[in-house]
Design an enzyme around this catalytic site. Structure first.
Site, PDB file in Angstrom:
ATOM      1  N   SER A  80       0.810  -1.222   0.000  1.00 16.77           N
ATOM      2  CA  SER A  80       0.000   0.000   0.000  1.00 16.77           C
ATOM      3  C   SER A  80       0.842   1.270   0.000  1.00 16.77           C
ATOM      4  O   SER A  80       0.294   2.371   0.002  1.00 16.77           O
ATOM      5  CB  SER A  80      -0.902   0.009   1.236  1.00 16.77           C
ATOM      6  OG  SER A  80      -0.130   0.136   2.411  1.00 16.77           O
ATOM      7  N   THR A 213      -1.675   2.657   3.045  1.00 17.60           N
ATOM      8  CA  THR A 213      -1.179   3.971   3.472  1.00 17.60           C
ATOM      9  C   THR A 213      -0.503   3.867   4.829  1.00 17.60           C
ATOM     10  O   THR A 213      -0.842   3.011   5.637  1.00 17.60           O
ATOM     11  CB  THR A 213      -2.315   5.012   3.562  1.00 17.60           C
ATOM     12  OG1 THR A 213      -3.025   5.041   2.326  1.00 17.60           O
ATOM     13  CG2 THR A 213      -1.811   6.388   3.888  1.00 17.60           C
ATOM     14  N   THR A 231       1.650   7.026   0.581  1.00 13.54           N
ATOM     15  CA  THR A 231       0.821   5.920   0.077  1.00 13.54           C
ATOM     16  C   THR A 231       1.066   5.669  -1.402  1.00 13.54           C
ATOM     17  O   THR A 231       1.523   6.567  -2.125  1.00 13.54           O
ATOM     18  CB  THR A 231      -0.674   6.273   0.267  1.00 13.54           C
ATOM     19  OG1 THR A 231      -1.470   5.124  -0.001  1.00 13.54           O
ATOM     20  CG2 THR A 231      -1.120   7.388  -0.645  1.00 13.54           C
ATOM     21  N   ARG A 241      -5.709   9.701 -10.514  1.00 15.61           N
ATOM     22  CA  ARG A 241      -6.491   9.852  -9.263  1.00 15.61           C
ATOM     23  C   ARG A 241      -5.527  10.150  -8.111  1.00 15.61           C
ATOM     24  O   ARG A 241      -4.496   9.519  -7.954  1.00 15.61           O
ATOM     25  CB  ARG A 241      -7.266   8.572  -8.988  1.00 15.61           C
ATOM     26  CG  ARG A 241      -8.090   8.589  -7.680  1.00 15.61           C
ATOM     27  CD  ARG A 241      -7.329   7.950  -6.528  1.00 15.61           C
ATOM     28  NE  ARG A 241      -8.163   7.803  -5.336  1.00 15.61           N
ATOM     29  CZ  ARG A 241      -7.681   7.439  -4.150  1.00 15.61           C
ATOM     30  NH1 ARG A 241      -6.395   7.215  -3.982  1.00 15.61           N
ATOM     31  NH2 ARG A 241      -8.493   7.318  -3.123  1.00 15.61           N
ATOM     32  N   VAL A 242      -5.882  11.155  -7.336  1.00 15.22           N
ATOM     33  CA  VAL A 242      -5.104  11.503  -6.147  1.00 15.22           C
ATOM     34  C   VAL A 242      -6.004  11.319  -4.939  1.00 15.22           C
ATOM     35  O   VAL A 242      -7.163  11.750  -4.948  1.00 15.22           O
ATOM     36  CB  VAL A 242      -4.598  12.964  -6.230  1.00 15.22           C
ATOM     37  CG1 VAL A 242      -3.988  13.408  -4.917  1.00 15.22           C
ATOM     38  CG2 VAL A 242      -3.591  13.104  -7.366  1.00 15.22           C
ATOM     39  N   GLY A 243      -5.496  10.672  -3.916  1.00 21.06           N
ATOM     40  CA  GLY A 243      -6.284  10.445  -2.706  1.00 21.06           C
ATOM     41  C   GLY A 243      -6.097  11.547  -1.692  1.00 21.06           C
ATOM     42  O   GLY A 243      -5.712  12.681  -2.021  1.00 21.06           O
ATOM     43  N   ASP A 244      -6.349  11.212  -0.443  1.00 25.07           N
ATOM     44  CA  ASP A 244      -6.279  12.199   0.636  1.00 25.07           C
ATOM     45  C   ASP A 244      -4.861  12.436   1.146  1.00 25.07           C
ATOM     46  O   ASP A 244      -4.580  13.493   1.722  1.00 25.07           O
ATOM     47  CB  ASP A 244      -7.154  11.738   1.813  1.00 25.07           C
ATOM     48  CG  ASP A 244      -6.712  10.380   2.341  1.00 25.07           C
ATOM     49  OD1 ASP A 244      -6.436   9.474   1.524  1.00 25.07           O
ATOM     50  OD2 ASP A 244      -6.629  10.214   3.571  1.00 25.07           O
ATOM     51  N   THR A 264      -5.936   6.955   7.150  1.00 22.74           N
ATOM     52  CA  THR A 264      -5.737   5.918   6.145  1.00 22.74           C
ATOM     53  C   THR A 264      -7.125   5.402   5.752  1.00 22.74           C
ATOM     54  O   THR A 264      -8.101   5.651   6.457  1.00 22.74           O
ATOM     55  CB  THR A 264      -4.877   4.747   6.667  1.00 22.74           C
ATOM     56  OG1 THR A 264      -5.540   4.139   7.775  1.00 22.74           O
ATOM     57  CG2 THR A 264      -3.495   5.211   7.105  1.00 22.74           C
ATOM     58  N   GLY A 265      -7.184   4.669   4.648  1.00 22.15           N
ATOM     59  CA  GLY A 265      -8.479   4.156   4.207  1.00 22.15           C
ATOM     60  C   GLY A 265      -8.997   4.935   3.008  1.00 22.15           C
ATOM     61  O   GLY A 265      -8.211   5.529   2.257  1.00 22.15           O
ATOM     62  N   GLY A 267      -9.727   7.428   0.713  1.00 21.37           N
ATOM     63  CA  GLY A 267      -9.268   8.807   0.678  1.00 21.37           C
ATOM     64  C   GLY A 267     -10.360   9.802   0.360  1.00 21.37           C
ATOM     65  O   GLY A 267     -10.376  10.930   0.882  1.00 21.37           O
TER      66      GLY A 267
HETATM   67  N1  GLY Z   1      -5.930   6.902   1.852  1.00 18.81           N
HETATM   68  C1  GLY Z   1      -5.198   6.616   0.698  1.00 18.81           C
HETATM   69  C2  GLY Z   1      -5.927   6.847  -0.546  1.00 18.81           C
HETATM   70  O1  GLY Z   1      -7.148   6.819  -0.567  1.00 18.81           O
HETATM   71  O2  GLY Z   1      -5.294   7.055  -1.551  1.00 18.81           O
END
Ligand code: GLY
Length: 367
Positions: A80, A213, A231, A241-244, A264-265, A267
């Site tokens: 991850s 993450t 992550t 795509r970009v997460g949180d 984590t989780g 995003g």
């Molecule tokens: N929390 C990581 C993501 O969603 O990319």
């Protein structure tokens, strides 16, 4: 020719000697000194064990938080984060990372960066060597290379085979034919074999789609707070795509007058709730880390129910979130909490009393 002022020099000149109006509504709080503490995701424990002695002996919280997460960035067994991370739908591994530093209230981040082993270090370079908060994609790669980071292939053989298995089984309407070998493991789960690699099918295609993450927040013995999140993001993501994780306020946030938090989780839920910022704001108002985390998880659960009006898969049959989000929280007094939307799990914490250890997360929906 005179050089035009940058934002930094302009503001510096504007503020020099100026007396600021007293607009704050409450007295700023200060962090405890002499109580080094770390909190983070379960996969932060190996890095905490490695760093604890030097950190607790007076180390800088940002230096050591970054070293904690670098442990997993270079660990190809963590699928991850960093090396060995699962790729996007096109088979390319892209990484997101950010750092935030309480004493200077500054941050740096990179998103969708490819072929760089330690995006957390590059995020720190963005903070310290630019006037920006976030650099993405090719620009982030070139910035990292400019500062001496090597070009590294991040897609390991195991991750490539997992991607092939996912890609080939994704649709019956295309021309790819899945490898045929399938059998049951000792627990009855299906094992899928690709080029000699045995892969658990539920991990690749099941409801627990990998979103790992790593986050680490740290309070130094000097009372400074800092945090970082890094992550490889959602497995099989749409390219770009970009997460949180690199979004300040979503995947992490810290404030020298309030505390620190990271996620984590899923995003998208941490972004839509501005979860880490929301938690730190509750800490600022005096909430405990546990209460602050549970309050924001409750908001995420309600937001998911509203979101399910257009995306039904967000909730299960009981109207509970069908995804996972976890927060790791650090108060200025060294109190910590780890909270999760549902189910069981652990987080990592390191204190002067006990050193680094895993503790159970507190769940909003325990079952
Ligand atoms: N929390 C990581 C993501 O969603 O990319």
């Amino acid at each position: 020719m005179t050089t035009p002022p940058t934002r930094r020099t302009f503001l510096g000149a504007a503020l020099a000697g100026a007396s600021l109006p007293a607009v704050h509504t409450q007295e700023p709080r200060t962090a405890a000194k002499g109580r080094p503490t770390m909190v983070g995701s379960a996969n932060a424990l190996p890095g905490m064990l490695e760093q604890w002695e030097r950190f607790s002996g007076g180390g800088d919280p940002l230096d050591h938080a970054i070293e904690v997460v670098k442990f997993q960035e270079r660990n190809e067994k963590d699928s991850s984060v960093g090396l060995g991370g699962l790729p996007g739908e096109n088979g390319i591994v892209t990484l997101d990372a950010a750092v935030m530093h309480g004493p200077t209230h500054n941050s740096g981040a990179v998103a969708a960066i490819e072929n760089i082993l330690h995006p957390s270090e590059v995020a720190r370079l963005v903070m310290e060597r630019t006037d920006h908060c976030l650099i993405v994609g090719r620009g982030a790669y070139e910035f990292a290379r400019m500062h001496g980071h090597d070009h590294v292939e991040l897609l390991t053989e195991k991750a490539r085979k997992a991607w092939v298995a996912w890609r080939e089984r994704m649709s019956t309407d295309d021309d790819r034919l899945p490898a045929r070998k399938k059998k049951k493991d000792e627990r009855g789960g299906l094992i899928y074999e690709v080029d000699g690699e045995k892969l658990a099918l539920e991990e690749l295609f099941g409801p627990k789609r990998p979103t790992g993450t790593i986050h680490c927040s740290a309070l130094g013995a000097n009372g400074h707070v800092a945090c970082t999140t890094t992550t490889s993001g959602l497995s099989w993501k749409i390219p770009g795509r970009v997460g949180d994780s690199p979004i300040i306020g979503a995947g992490l946030y810290c404030d020298q007058e309030a505390g620190s938090a990271g996620a984590t989780g899923r995003g998208e839920s941490a972004i839509l709730s501005n979860g880490s910022f929301a938690i730190v704001e509750l800490l600022r108002k005096g909430a405990s880390p546990l209460d602050a985390g549970m309050e924001v998880l409750g908001r995420i659960a309600r937001q998911a129910r509203r979101g399910a009006k257009w995306q039904p898969a967000l909730v299960d049959d009981d109207g509970r979130p069908a995804f996972g989000v976890k927060f790791y929280i650090l108060g200025l007094d060294g109190q910590t909490a780890g909270v999760t939307l549902k189910g069981k799990g652990n987080y990592s914490v390191a204190t002067p009393e006990n050193g680094p250890e895993r503790k159970p997360l507190t769940a909003l929906f325990p079952k």
